[in-house]
Design an enzyme around this catalytic site. Structure first.
Site: not given
Ligand code: ACM
Ligand code: ZN
Length: 546
Positions: A212, A281, A339
């Site tokens: 991440d 991420h 996201e």
């Molecule tokens: C997430 O909680 N962004 C998958």
């Protein structure tokens, strides 16, 4: 005289040499149980466990049973494979199948049916039958949870097992739990304990969030700097104060360590689903390879994403995912996909050129940039499918049009999962409202360690019904359910357990039990016993219940 008797009874209870009773009302509740409490079989030290010693998997499960009985009660059972008179017998084949099979074709079993087992207790002892060795593991976990915990372990203890017939198999094929090891790094030994806790709850999938923005945790041998540099950050944010701790933080898993964990999990019938989150991420990797991000000025770190228009991006991703597939045998490989801010792609000349090259067109439903992400997903899906794997993505992978064969992990509610199931894609349900264990579990935040926010009490987790809103003919596409534990504010093992337990207990009944078996009040009466087991094995949990 009365006083003397009282003293003897108290003394026996205190030193724990009184016979104690097994209680079959465990979590998750078995599919069926018929018990006669008027008759018992007494288990004591020196009794044997018989099993097929030519099958190493069965030997391992017999040994687990022996260890758990000893660890919980102190009773020392002997491994006596060939002893026909042994108190505990493990045998392959369910009596029910033998009856059904007479004169009929071989059964085609679902994955859940392959895990089935039966336990029968009568005057001769404890008979465990299973279709496959995995059933012995499930049965051994069940027996472990029935054992009394109020005496100190001692070889002198005995346990009364009321006569019973238990039949069991899980409801869902995929019963998962996730852990974010990027925001905070957890050592291999802790991951093993986490896997033990999952196995205790009948989970069979560990979703390992390996990368991440905050740290890259997977060793890629062809790109060593990813782990060497990308796994470190200069400092970490202090909770909500806008302040930083000024302390470098890092760590990664070598491929050998990953393999060690894969084997440890497999011995406990857990598959590890690795996740490398792309195209967002991924700041930890972009710090090491800045050439892979869109060449756009003034972007915050967490807004920086992989440049989809740079051909080098796909080459690097194939190197990374190639090594991931070499290390992890999992059928499912998770590519993240959640996201992804699209501002960079909108302004990046290379990404816009790629959109033109691919001939992507406005269709009124999917933006060009979302379609670009779908193109990336398709490329990754093809790459994984050539290696015999199925791609999983968070439900954002629906936004540019779904990729053939992609599995959807529905986290922003169940809507994405329902839509995917209608398109006949497999789905894992993990909606924030029921499955996000990084949320607070009590209303009063001051009585809990830090959490990301929101509120997910035990009762709400228990109330989840994953097939709600899914037409009957599409329910087959819901593979199962998973909890997610993000670790922005969770840095230590005992905090991880606190967030996980007892919410995983509640979710395990969602994963394992039929809806008509579930009853929250009844669940609460069974929970204290498992909490005693957590105390015994040194695992933390939230004491309060809402
Ligand atoms: C997430 O909680 N962004 C998958
Ligand atoms: Zn770009």
């Amino acid at each position: 005289m009365k006083k003397f008797l009282f003293t003897v009874v108290v003394a026996c209870v205190t030193v724990g040499i009184m016979a104690q009773r097994a209680d079959y009302r465990i979590i998750p509740l078995p599919k069926s149980e018929a018990t006669d409490t008027t008759k018992v079989f007494v288990l004591r030290t020196g009794m044997g466990i018989a099993y097929d010693a030519t099958n190493p998997e069965i030997v391992r499960n017999a040994t687990f049973l022996q260890e758990w009985v000893k660890g919980t009660t102190g009773i020392e059972l002997q491994l006596t494979p060939a002893d026909k008179k042994a108190a505990v017998h493990l045998s392959i084949g369910l009596a029910a199948d033998k009856k059904a099979k007479k004169g009929k074709k071989a059964l085609v079993l679902t994955p859940q049916q392959q895990e089935a087992y039966a336990i029968a207790v009568d005057k001769d002892g404890i008979q465990i039958q299973a279709r496959q060795p995995i059933g012995f593991f499930r049965a051994a976990q069940t027996l472990r949870k029935t054992l009394p915990l109020n005496a100190r372990p001692s070889a002198d203890n005995t346990v009364d097992f009321p006569f019973t017939q238990i039949q069991d198999e899980p409801r869902f094929e995929y019963r998962g739990a996730h852990l974010d090891c990027s925001r905070h790094f957890f050592k291999v030994d802790f991951i093993k304990r986490y896997l033990d806790v999952l196995a205790l709850h009948g989970c069979n999938q560990f979703h390992w969030h390996l990368t991440d923005n905050d740290g890259w945790r997977f060793e890629v041998k062809a790109l060593p700097e990813l782990a060497e540099k990308g796994s470190w950050r200069d400092q970490s944010p202090l909770r909500r104060a806008g302040l930083w701790d000024g302390t470098p933080y890092g760590g990664h898993y070598t491929q050998d360590e990953c393999r060690e964990l894969i084997q440890y999990a497999a011995d406990r019938y857990i598959n590890i689903v690795p996740e490398i989150d792309i195209p967002a991420h991924i700041y930890s990797a972009l710090q090491v390879y800045p050439n892979l991000r869109c060449d756009v000025q003034h972007q915050r770190g967490s807004d920086q994403v992989l440049c989809a228009g740079n051909p080098e991006t796909m080459t690097v991703l194939k190197t990374i995912f190639g090594e991931l597939c070499d290390v992890f045998p999992s059928k499912f490989i998770h590519i993240g996909g959640d996201e992804c801010p699209k501002v960079g792609w909108q302004r990046c000349p290379k990404c816009q050129a790629k959109i033109k090259e691919l001939g992507l067109k406005e269709d009124g439903k999917h933006s060009l940039e979302n379609q670009l992400q779908t193109w990336m997903n398709r490329e990754m899906g093809k790459f994984l499918s050539e290696r015999g794997r199925d791609m999983i993505g968070w439900d954002e992978i629906l936004e540019g049009g779904l990729t053939d064969g992609g599995l959807v992990m529905s986290w922003r509610g169940t809507k994405g999962g329902i839509e995917a199931a209608k398109q006949h894609h497999h789905v894992i349900m993990t909606p924030t409202d029921f499955c996000y264990f990084d949320y607070y579990q009590l209303k009063d935040h001051d009585r809990q360690p830090p959490a990301i926010g929101y509120y997910l009490p035990l009762s709400k987790v228990y109330s989840f019904e994953p097939l709600d809103g899914i037409p009957e003919e599409e329910q087959q596409y819901i593979l199962g359910v998973q909890s997610n534990l993000w670790t922005e504010y969770v840095a230590y093992p005992q905090h991880v357990y606190y967030m996980l337990l007892p919410r995983l207990d509640a979710l395990s009944e969602v994963q394992w039990c039929r809806p008509d078996q579930k009853n929250y009040e009844d669940f609460l009466t069974r929970l204290p016993h498992l909490k005693q087991l957590y105390d015994r094995i040194g695992v933390n949990y939230c004491r309060d219940i809402e």
